[in-house]
Design an enzyme around this catalytic site. Sequence first.
Site, mmCIF file in Angstrom:
data_model
loop_
_atom_site.group_PDB
_atom_site.id
_atom_site.type_symbol
_atom_site.label_atom_id
_atom_site.label_comp_id
_atom_site.label_asym_id
_atom_site.label_seq_id
_atom_site.Cartn_x
_atom_site.Cartn_y
_atom_site.Cartn_z
ATOM 1 N N ALA A 173 -121.349 -23.917 -59.056
ATOM 2 C CA ALA A 173 -122.605 -24.182 -58.373
ATOM 3 C C ALA A 173 -123.117 -22.847 -57.837
ATOM 4 O O ALA A 173 -122.338 -21.903 -57.638
ATOM 5 C CB ALA A 173 -122.371 -25.163 -57.235
ATOM 6 N N GLY A 196 -118.081 -25.900 -60.104
ATOM 7 C CA GLY A 196 -118.955 -26.908 -60.690
ATOM 8 C C GLY A 196 -119.070 -26.776 -62.205
ATOM 9 O O GLY A 196 -119.370 -27.753 -62.896
ATOM 10 N N GLU A 244 -116.181 -28.615 -63.471
ATOM 11 C CA GLU A 244 -116.430 -30.038 -63.210
ATOM 12 C C GLU A 244 -117.443 -30.614 -64.197
ATOM 13 O O GLU A 244 -117.290 -31.733 -64.688
ATOM 14 C CB GLU A 244 -116.912 -30.222 -61.766
ATOM 15 N N GLU A 277 -113.181 -23.030 -55.383
ATOM 16 C CA GLU A 277 -113.949 -23.335 -54.164
ATOM 17 C C GLU A 277 -113.167 -23.016 -52.897
ATOM 18 O O GLU A 277 -113.729 -22.688 -51.860
ATOM 19 C CB GLU A 277 -114.346 -24.830 -54.143
HETATM 20 N N1 CO8 Z 1 -123.286 -18.564 -57.744
HETATM 21 C C1 CO8 Z 1 -124.225 -17.628 -57.654
HETATM 22 N N2 CO8 Z 1 -124.190 -16.456 -58.299
HETATM 23 C C2 CO8 Z 1 -123.104 -16.206 -59.049
HETATM 24 C C3 CO8 Z 1 -122.054 -17.121 -59.197
HETATM 25 C C4 CO8 Z 1 -122.176 -18.365 -58.517
HETATM 26 N N3 CO8 Z 1 -121.269 -19.334 -58.622
HETATM 27 N N4 CO8 Z 1 -121.109 -16.594 -60.003
HETATM 28 C C5 CO8 Z 1 -121.558 -15.379 -60.365
HETATM 29 N N5 CO8 Z 1 -122.771 -15.142 -59.791
HETATM 30 C C6 CO8 Z 1 -123.586 -13.947 -59.908
HETATM 31 C C7 CO8 Z 1 -123.017 -12.801 -59.092
HETATM 32 O O1 CO8 Z 1 -123.394 -12.919 -57.739
HETATM 33 C C8 CO8 Z 1 -123.625 -11.608 -59.795
HETATM 34 O O2 CO8 Z 1 -124.975 -11.490 -59.383
HETATM 35 P P1 CO8 Z 1 -125.547 -10.035 -58.892
HETATM 36 O O3 CO8 Z 1 -125.512 -9.200 -60.140
HETATM 37 O O4 CO8 Z 1 -126.925 -10.359 -58.419
HETATM 38 O O5 CO8 Z 1 -124.607 -9.537 -57.842
HETATM 39 C C9 CO8 Z 1 -123.653 -12.046 -61.261
HETATM 40 O O6 CO8 Z 1 -123.561 -13.458 -61.244
HETATM 41 C C10 CO8 Z 1 -122.498 -11.507 -62.062
HETATM 42 O O7 CO8 Z 1 -121.298 -11.841 -61.381
HETATM 43 P P2 CO8 Z 1 -120.137 -10.776 -61.035
HETATM 44 O O8 CO8 Z 1 -120.720 -9.429 -60.821
HETATM 45 O O9 CO8 Z 1 -119.318 -11.352 -59.925
HETATM 46 O O10 CO8 Z 1 -119.341 -10.803 -62.430
HETATM 47 P P3 CO8 Z 1 -117.792 -10.470 -62.656
HETATM 48 O O11 CO8 Z 1 -117.629 -10.399 -64.136
HETATM 49 O O12 CO8 Z 1 -117.367 -9.318 -61.840
HETATM 50 O O13 CO8 Z 1 -117.002 -11.754 -62.076
HETATM 51 C C11 CO8 Z 1 -116.595 -14.116 -61.769
HETATM 52 C C12 CO8 Z 1 -117.134 -13.009 -62.704
HETATM 53 C C13 CO8 Z 1 -115.090 -13.998 -61.605
HETATM 54 C C14 CO8 Z 1 -116.939 -15.454 -62.441
HETATM 55 C C15 CO8 Z 1 -117.279 -14.016 -60.394
HETATM 56 O O14 CO8 Z 1 -118.706 -13.933 -60.590
HETATM 57 C C16 CO8 Z 1 -117.023 -15.185 -59.484
HETATM 58 O O15 CO8 Z 1 -115.962 -15.275 -58.894
HETATM 59 N N6 CO8 Z 1 -118.037 -16.088 -59.337
HETATM 60 C C17 CO8 Z 1 -117.938 -17.221 -58.424
HETATM 61 C C18 CO8 Z 1 -117.010 -18.293 -58.941
HETATM 62 C C19 CO8 Z 1 -116.922 -19.427 -57.957
HETATM 63 O O16 CO8 Z 1 -116.480 -19.274 -56.843
HETATM 64 N N7 CO8 Z 1 -117.358 -20.627 -58.376
HETATM 65 C C20 CO8 Z 1 -117.327 -21.819 -57.540
HETATM 66 C C21 CO8 Z 1 -118.647 -21.985 -56.835
HETATM 67 S S1 CO8 Z 1 -118.646 -23.333 -55.677
HETATM 68 C C22 CO8 Z 1 -118.852 -24.704 -56.670
HETATM 69 O O17 CO8 Z 1 -118.983 -24.636 -57.855
HETATM 70 C C23 CO8 Z 1 -118.882 -26.033 -55.958
HETATM 71 C C24 CO8 Z 1 -119.359 -27.153 -56.892
HETATM 72 C C25 CO8 Z 1 -119.685 -28.401 -56.066
HETATM 73 C C26 CO8 Z 1 -120.663 -29.306 -56.773
HETATM 74 C C27 CO8 Z 1 -121.023 -30.497 -55.941
HETATM 75 C C28 CO8 Z 1 -122.244 -31.265 -56.495
HETATM 76 C C29 CO8 Z 1 -122.345 -32.702 -55.961
#
Ligand code: CO8
Length: 258
Positions: A65, A109, A112, A132
């Site tokens: 998400a 998400g 999921e 998360e």
């Molecule tokens: N949300 C927003 N932006 C994101 C997300 C995300 N989940 N993941 C990556 N991005 C963005 C980064 O902020 C970055 O943007 P910017 O260039 O503007 O800084 C861009 O994408 C590229 O990301 P990275 O530079 O971090 O790329 P890396 O290759 O270094 O890392 C990773 C890749 C490991 C995937 C890393 O981006 C990461 O850890 N992302 C977050 C993963 C995460 O925590 N996901 C869980 C989110 S919470 C969730 O999903 C709850 C769901 C609940 C749903 C309920 C509905 C009812």
Amino acid sequence: MAYENIIVEKREHVALIRLNRPKALNALNSALMRELGDALVKADADEDVGAIVITGSEKAFAAGADIKEMRPKSFVDVYREDFITSEWEAVTRVRKPVIAAVAGYALGGGCELAMMCDFILAADTAKFGQPEINLGVMPGAGGTQRLTRFVGKSTAMEMNLTGRFMDAAEAERKGLVSRIVPADELVEEAVATASKIADKAPYAVMATKEAVNRAYETTLAEGVRFERRMFHALFATEDQKEGMDAFVEKRTAQFRGQ
Ligand code: CO8
């Protein structure tokens, strides 16, 4: 509805939906989820579509998400909105088969969403996780429930509590994905698989999907009874006659969805 966060194309009888927010690794914001819900409803209603594929990019199916969108929300916000549950669950309301074709990250998400699909085809680059916990929250769209049913309590508990990722080989070994394909063949393979399904008798496909899903929702005895009744019901279709005639006549069946 014009789409800005997904790309939809039709490959013969398959609807191919690509999540397309490359700069955010396909983070699932509410605009994207609204568009995905709309595309799924349309594909489900399109008589020319027999199966659906959801995929992302080479780097990410979806990295979760959208954290930036969620960050300022309060408890009251998410509770009042029932934080976009209806949009997130759109895929579970689709009656045609939906395949998740996952390359790269399927996190939070994203994992999921993939698990809500009927099955997951994974590229050898796929990485699944429920991180998360690292954000001070927990899964909200099935990560503690569906993952546990796929991989068992121990692995699901470890992944949810530590946030560690699972690679494609482990995901296949533990039953999260149906099989692994080379990354550069993923989309073609998913479309070919969906196409194979789309060629079958549509009501047999729909009933089969419904019956397999019953296995998760009811007792074995009830599930088997439901399966038998659906099996009986398919004898009311012309496609049953066509399928069995074709077998006896040693030809390929031409199903017409009747
Ligand atoms: N949300 C927003 N932006 C994101 C997300 C995300 N989940 N993941 C990556 N991005 C963005 C980064 O902020 C970055 O943007 P910017 O260039 O503007 O800084 C861009 O994408 C590229 O990301 P990275 O530079 O971090 O790329 P890396 O290759 O270094 O890392 C990773 C890749 C490991 C995937 C890393 O981006 C990461 O850890 N992302 C977050 C993963 C995460 O925590 N996901 C869980 C989110 S919470 C969730 O999903 C709850 C769901 C609940 C749903 C309920 C509905 C009812």
